[in-house]
Enzyme design. Structure first.
Site: not given
Ligand code: THU
Length: 165
Positions: A61, A63, A72, A74, A121, A124
């Site tokens: 991920n 940000e 994310c 995925e 999520c 994804c």
């Molecule tokens: N996140 C993912 O990368 N994958 C998931 O399946 C759930 C959430 C990330 C998004 C964000 O950067 C952090 O986790 C918190 O939500």
């Protein structure tokens, strides 16, 4: 009025019960968490995709200060897989996550992984489903410290999905 139910088949196991190839994929997802950029959530997610030619593509991920601009693990992995291997089927995806937020700072790295698997999520699932619909089934391996869940397909995680217009 008619009622019907949709069931999802989930296999639950420990990492040791996985095949060697799947253990390698899970290890790649865990290692990919190191390449997460998560200064805001401090939640580090890694994803590893086994391609049809057996290569592994990973993502983590990423940000951003403008929060919704982040992405994310995925989708990072799936988009990178499609961009680097256009048209190639993705056979499996493994996902793992850890955080050291609100935890003692002196634990071994492995201890920070989520005890229970985390699940992709909705966005994804939708993105992965498109590749599954186009190129074939993608098994989903969700890895936690205590439990690993295996779903037979992305579609099984996203019933009544939107697939075309
Ligand atoms: N996140 C993912 O990368 N994958 C998931 O399946 C759930 C959430 C990330 C998004 C964000 O950067 C952090 O986790 C918190 O939500």
């Amino acid at each position: 009025m008619k009622e019907f139910s949709i069931t999802t088949l989930v296999k639950e196991c420990t990492v040791d019960e996985l095949t060697a190839a799947d253990r390698e994929l899970v290890a790649a997802a865990r290692e990919a968490t190191r390449r997460s950029y998560a200064p805001y959530s401090k939640f580090h997610v890694g994803a590893a995709i086994r391609m049809a030619d057996d290569t592994i593509v990973t993502g983590a991920n990423q940000e951003n200060a403008a929060y919704p601009s982040g992405i994310c693990a995925e989708r990072t992995a799936a988009f990178y897989a499609s961009a680097s291997h256009p048209g190639m089927a993705m056979k499996k995806i493994a996902i793992a996550a850890w955080t050291n937020h609100d935890k003692p700072s002196d634990l071994p790295w492995e201890e920070y992984f989520q005890a229970m698997p985390i699940s992709p999520c909705g966005a994804c699932r939708q993105a992965l489903l498109e590749y599954e619909t186009k190129y074939g089934n993608i098994e989903v391996i969700l890895n936690g410290k205590d439990k690993t869940y295996i779903f037979p397909s992305v579609g099984s995680l996203l019933p009544f999905s939107f697939t075309e217009f």
